[in-house]
Each structure stands twice: as C-alpha cells, then as structure tokens.
Design a protein around this motif. Structure first.
Motif, PDB file in Angstrom:
ATOM      1  N   MET A   2       0.810  -1.216   0.000  1.00  0.00           N
ATOM      2  CA  MET A   2       0.000   0.000   0.000  1.00  0.00           C
ATOM      3  C   MET A   2       0.841   1.263   0.000  1.00  0.00           C
ATOM      4  SD  MET A   2      -3.062  -0.978  -0.297  1.00  0.00           S
ATOM      5  CE  MET A   2      -3.970   0.527   0.069  1.00  0.00           C
ATOM      6  N   HIS A  16       1.233   6.502  -1.427  1.00  0.00           N
ATOM      7  CA  HIS A  16       0.182   5.626  -0.897  1.00  0.00           C
ATOM      8  C   HIS A  16      -0.732   5.182  -2.029  1.00  0.00           C
ATOM      9  CE1 HIS A  16      -3.105   4.083   1.575  1.00  0.00           C
ATOM     10  NE2 HIS A  16      -2.276   4.123   2.614  1.00  0.00           N
ATOM     11  N   GLY A 209      -2.304  -2.747  -4.843  1.00  0.00           N
ATOM     12  CA  GLY A 209      -1.329  -1.872  -4.219  1.00  0.00           C
ATOM     13  C   GLY A 209      -0.451  -1.201  -5.248  1.00  0.00           C
TER      14      GLY A 209
END
Length: 214
Positions: A2, A16, A209
C-alpha cells in the motif's frame, strides 16, 4: 504494497495506494485533482453515473488522515469540478467534513476547474499560483520552476499494462528530473497515458497496491 518510499530532491516521500503522497518531514499530505461534484455535473447533463463519489473520496481522505496524522493537507489543484450552489448536496457534505478536521491546515493550489466555485467558502486556504516549500514547489500544472522540484497534478497520469490478453489502464505516480506528477485522487477521473523514458520513475496504482515500474 500500500505504500512505497521514494527519494525526491533529497527528501523521503511516502507514496500511498490511495493516490496520495505523505511528506513526513513536514507532516504534509498531498493529493491532487479531487474533482468534488463531478458526478453531480454529469448527472445534470443526463449522463448516468452512480452517486456516492463524494462520500467515497471523503472516506479515503479520512483513512489517509488517520494513518498519517498530518498537520497540513495540500490539494494540488482541481478540488472541485464545476459550478455549484449552496443547495448542491456535496457542498454541505464537504464543508461538514472540513469542520470535522478543523485542527488540520488545508490549502488548495488553485487549478483550472476551481474557478467555477468559491473554494474558500469550504474552509480552505486558496493560493492562485504555485507555492514554494523548499525543496519543493507545489503547483497544479506540471511545469519546472527555478525555486525547486515541482510536485503537481492536472494530467491524471496513467499507464497501460498487459496481463496475458487483458489490458489494464491504471493511475500512476510519475517522477521526472524536475517535475513529479500525482495521479488524480477523485473517483470519477479519467487517465492520460504516460510512457517510460530515460530518467523517468513510474509507480502504478493497482487494485492490489503500488507497483514500481521503472
């Protein structure tokens, strides 16, 4: 994963997967191209898009605030998408959200869409041009500045990846020598494909991710 750490202009930045950057040294959270109210604009034009985009985007912002506890949130342009009035449902919802985070400083580097609405009425400090926070320059347009390394939005960068016969278009962070671009934060935003080139670093945002590509 992430999060992905990257060094830019001598500073450690945390990317992020919710399409944001945290600059820990300054406790600053950066997002770009939120485009609040875009769904409402589409629906007024007769384009069938689902409602709830504002709630989804605010929930993602809440998650980022909870994870990083920033002192400052900076939006690199296009916080809003188009014209709205006080009767527009998203306006009061965003204003209430802002009041719930009154302890956090929030600023907008005004983008081309922000001229359609008085963003200051939402409780945001508005800067009409770029802002220098050494070693960075916060800007909406991805243009090099002599004052420092530019972090910007506007382009909605994306990449195309193939998984066998399937082609996926994904948002991406892009870092060139003098300018870095954030992916659009908003739920209902499109993509502009960017291509690899010498010296360019690209980190794709996948459903699983972040994926550094080069």
């Amino acid at each position: 994963m992430m999060i992905h750490h990257i060094e830019v202009a001598g500073e450690r930045l945390t990317l992020h997967a919710q399409r944001a950057i945290h600059w820990a040294a300054r406790r600053t959270l950066l997002v770009s191209d939120v485009h609040f109210g875009k769904g409402a604009v589409f629906r007024r034009a007769g384009i069938a898009v689902p409602s709830g985009d504002t709630e989804d985007d605010l929930a993602r912002l809440d998650m980022l605030v909870a994870e990083f506890a920033p002192e400052r949130v900076v939006v690199l342009g296009d916080l809003v998408h188009g014209a709205a009035t006080e009767r527009s449902g998203w306006v009061e919802r965003v204003r209430t959200w802002r009041q719930g985070h009154a302890a956090i400083a929030m600023a907008l580097i005004a983008g081309n869409h922000d001229r359609h609405f008085d963003v200051a009425s939402l409780g945001m400090d508005v800067h009409p041009g770029h802002v220098s926070v050494p070693p960075f320059v916060f800007s909406h347009h991805p243009e090099a500045h002599a004052e420092g390394y530019t972090l910007a939005g506007h382009v909605h960068p994306g990449v195309s990846l193939r998984d066998g016969w399937r082609r996926h278009r994904l948002p991406a962070f892009v870092f060139d020598r003098d300018v870095g671009m954030l992916p659009a934060f908003g739920t209902l935003t499109g993509l502009h494909d960017v291509m690899p080139r010498a010296g360019r670093r690209i980190v794709a945002v996948t459903p699983a991710g972040l994926l550094p590509l080069c």
